[in-house]
Design a protein around this motif. Structure first.
Motif, PDB file in Angstrom:
ATOM      1  N   CYS A  40      -0.137  13.231   2.962  1.00 48.67           N
ATOM      2  CA  CYS A  40       0.342  12.029   3.643  1.00 48.67           C
ATOM      3  C   CYS A  40       0.684  10.905   2.667  1.00 48.67           C
ATOM      4  N   ALA A  41       0.912  11.239   1.414  1.00 49.79           N
ATOM      5  CA  ALA A  41       1.187  10.212   0.399  1.00 49.79           C
ATOM      6  C   ALA A  41       2.376   9.338   0.791  1.00 49.79           C
ATOM      7  N   ASP A  42       3.416   9.938   1.358  1.00 52.36           N
ATOM      8  CA  ASP A  42       4.581   9.148   1.773  1.00 52.36           C
ATOM      9  C   ASP A  42       4.211   8.169   2.888  1.00 52.36           C
ATOM     10  N   ALA A  43       3.401   8.620   3.833  1.00 55.17           N
ATOM     11  CA  ALA A  43       2.984   7.744   4.933  1.00 55.17           C
ATOM     12  C   ALA A  43       2.115   6.600   4.409  1.00 55.17           C
ATOM     13  N   ILE A  44       1.249   6.886   3.448  1.00 57.89           N
ATOM     14  CA  ILE A  44       0.417   5.832   2.857  1.00 57.89           C
ATOM     15  C   ILE A  44       1.299   4.803   2.166  1.00 57.89           C
ATOM     16  N   ALA A  45       2.281   5.268   1.414  1.00 57.69           N
ATOM     17  CA  ALA A  45       3.203   4.356   0.726  1.00 57.69           C
ATOM     18  C   ALA A  45       3.974   3.508   1.740  1.00 57.69           C
ATOM     19  N   ARG A  46       4.430   4.129   2.810  1.00 55.69           N
ATOM     20  CA  ARG A  46       5.158   3.382   3.850  1.00 55.69           C
ATOM     21  C   ARG A  46       4.262   2.357   4.515  1.00 55.69           C
ATOM     22  N   ALA A  47       3.003   2.726   4.762  1.00 52.84           N
ATOM     23  CA  ALA A  47       2.058   1.779   5.375  1.00 52.84           C
ATOM     24  C   ALA A  47       1.883   0.554   4.486  1.00 52.84           C
ATOM     25  N   ARG A  48       1.801   0.779   3.184  1.00 52.06           N
ATOM     26  CA  ARG A  48       1.671  -0.358   2.253  1.00 52.06           C
ATOM     27  C   ARG A  48       2.924  -1.227   2.279  1.00 52.06           C
ATOM     28  N   GLU A  49       4.093  -0.595   2.269  1.00 51.26           N
ATOM     29  CA  GLU A  49       5.354  -1.347   2.291  1.00 51.26           C
ATOM     30  C   GLU A  49       5.489  -2.179   3.561  1.00 51.26           C
ATOM     31  N   ILE A  50       5.124  -1.583   4.680  1.00 51.68           N
ATOM     32  CA  ILE A  50       5.339  -2.233   5.979  1.00 51.68           C
ATOM     33  C   ILE A  50       4.245  -3.246   6.309  1.00 51.68           C
ATOM     34  N   HIS A  51       2.983  -2.912   6.011  1.00 48.78           N
ATOM     35  CA  HIS A  51       1.879  -3.700   6.551  1.00 48.78           C
ATOM     36  C   HIS A  51       1.022  -4.449   5.533  1.00 48.78           C
ATOM     37  N   ALA A  52       0.959  -3.994   4.294  1.00 51.85           N
ATOM     38  CA  ALA A  52       0.036  -4.622   3.334  1.00 51.85           C
ATOM     39  C   ALA A  52       0.490  -6.033   2.986  1.00 51.85           C
ATOM     40  N   ASN A  53      -0.451  -6.970   3.106  1.00 51.75           N
ATOM     41  CA  ASN A  53      -0.214  -8.377   2.758  1.00 51.75           C
ATOM     42  C   ASN A  53      -1.574  -9.049   2.631  1.00 51.75           C
ATOM     43  N   ASP A  54      -1.617 -10.360   2.631  1.00 51.09           N
ATOM     44  CA  ASP A  54      -2.887 -11.072   2.496  1.00 51.09           C
ATOM     45  C   ASP A  54      -3.806 -10.857   3.696  1.00 51.09           C
ATOM     46  N   GLN A  55      -3.250 -10.461   4.817  1.00 47.04           N
ATOM     47  CA  GLN A  55      -4.024 -10.269   6.039  1.00 47.04           C
ATOM     48  C   GLN A  55      -4.370  -8.806   6.310  1.00 47.04           C
ATOM     49  N   CYS A  56      -3.709  -7.888   5.622  1.00 43.75           N
ATOM     50  CA  CYS A  56      -3.900  -6.451   5.844  1.00 43.75           C
ATOM     51  C   CYS A  56      -3.940  -5.739   4.493  1.00 43.75           C
ATOM     52  N   VAL A  57      -5.090  -5.160   4.166  1.00 44.70           N
ATOM     53  CA  VAL A  57      -5.286  -4.491   2.879  1.00 44.70           C
ATOM     54  C   VAL A  57      -5.493  -3.003   3.122  1.00 44.70           C
ATOM     55  N   ILE A  58      -4.814  -2.197   2.321  1.00 48.02           N
ATOM     56  CA  ILE A  58      -4.972  -0.747   2.389  1.00 48.02           C
ATOM     57  C   ILE A  58      -5.588  -0.299   1.071  1.00 48.02           C
ATOM     58  N   ASP A  59      -6.751   0.341   1.151  1.00 48.13           N
ATOM     59  CA  ASP A  59      -7.469   0.802  -0.039  1.00 48.13           C
ATOM     60  C   ASP A  59      -6.616   1.756  -0.870  1.00 48.13           C
ATOM     61  N   PRO A  60      -6.940   1.895  -2.162  1.00 45.06           N
ATOM     62  CA  PRO A  60      -6.218   2.857  -3.002  1.00 45.06           C
ATOM     63  C   PRO A  60      -6.314   4.288  -2.463  1.00 45.06           C
ATOM     64  N   LEU A  61      -7.448   4.643  -1.888  1.00 49.62           N
ATOM     65  CA  LEU A  61      -7.631   5.956  -1.277  1.00 49.62           C
ATOM     66  C   LEU A  61      -8.058   5.767   0.181  1.00 49.62           C
ATOM     67  N   PRO A  62      -7.105   5.403   1.054  1.00 47.86           N
ATOM     68  CA  PRO A  62      -7.478   5.120   2.439  1.00 47.86           C
ATOM     69  C   PRO A  62      -7.798   6.399   3.207  1.00 47.86           C
ATOM     70  N   LEU A  63      -8.615   6.257   4.229  1.00 46.25           N
ATOM     71  CA  LEU A  63      -8.792   7.362   5.155  1.00 46.25           C
ATOM     72  C   LEU A  63      -7.478   7.564   5.891  1.00 46.25           C
ATOM     73  N   VAL A  64      -7.112   8.815   6.104  1.00 48.60           N
ATOM     74  CA  VAL A  64      -5.899   9.125   6.848  1.00 48.60           C
ATOM     75  C   VAL A  64      -6.216  10.174   7.897  1.00 48.60           C
ATOM     76  N   ALA A  65      -5.456  10.130   8.977  1.00 50.57           N
ATOM     77  CA  ALA A  65      -5.585  11.112  10.052  1.00 50.57           C
ATOM     78  C   ALA A  65      -4.182  11.509  10.497  1.00 50.57           C
ATOM     79  N   PRO A  66      -3.709  12.657  10.012  1.00 50.71           N
ATOM     80  CA  PRO A  66      -2.387  13.105  10.434  1.00 50.71           C
ATOM     81  C   PRO A  66      -2.379  13.421  11.932  1.00 50.71           C
ATOM     82  N   ALA A  67      -1.303  13.063  12.581  1.00 48.07           N
ATOM     83  CA  ALA A  67      -1.108  13.359  14.000  1.00 48.07           C
ATOM     84  C   ALA A  67       0.252  14.034  14.168  1.00 48.07           C
ATOM     85  N   GLU A  68       0.524  14.478  15.352  1.00 47.54           N
ATOM     86  CA  GLU A  68       1.765  15.220  15.596  1.00 47.54           C
ATOM     87  C   GLU A  68       3.013  14.402  15.266  1.00 47.54           C
ATOM     88  N   ASP A  69       3.015  13.127  15.634  1.00 47.98           N
ATOM     89  CA  ASP A  69       4.211  12.303  15.463  1.00 47.98           C
ATOM     90  C   ASP A  69       4.104  11.274  14.355  1.00 47.98           C
TER      91      ASP A  69
END
Length: 83
Positions: free
Chosen positions: A41-70
Motif C-alpha cells: 500500500c506504499a502508493d496509498a500511503i504516499a497519496r494519503a500524505r499528499e492529500i491529508h498531511a498538514n499541521d492538523q493531520c500527521v501520518i507516521d512514517p510507518l502508519p497502520l494500514v488496512a487494505p479494503a476492496e475499494d
C-alpha cells in the motif's frame, strides 16, 4: 480495538500464565502482515500524505494500514486543540 493492540495485550496477559509462546507468535504474525500491507500500500500511503498531511493531520512514517476492496485505510493522527 485494533488487532495488533489486542495481540499485544494477549502477550502481556500471558506473561505469567497462559500460552505466552502462542501469544508472541500471533503478535509476530500480525506485525509481519502489517509490514507486507505497508509495502503493498506504499502508493496509498504516499497519496494519503499528499492529500491529508498538514499541521492538523500527521501520518507516521510507518502508519497502520488496512487494505479494503475499494481502497486503503491509512492511520493518521488528528490534532484536536483543547477547548
Amino acid at each position: 480495538m485494533h488487532e495488533l493492540e489486542e495481540a499485544a495485550r494477549d502477550v502481556v496477559d500471558s506473561w505469567e500464565s497462559g500460552d505466552l509462546a502462542g501469544a508472541v507468535t500471533q503478535l509476530g504474525r500480525l506485525l509481519n502482515n502489517q509490514d507486507l500491507n505497508r509495502a503493498e500500500c506504499a502508493d496509498a500511503i504516499a497519496r494519503a500524505r499528499e492529500i491529508h498531511a498538514n499541521d492538523q493531520c500527521v501520518i507516521d512514517p510507518l502508519p497502520l494500514v488496512a487494505p479494503a476492496e475499494d481502497g486503503t485505510y491509512v492511520a493518521a493522527w488528528l490534532w484536536i486543540p483543547n477547548p
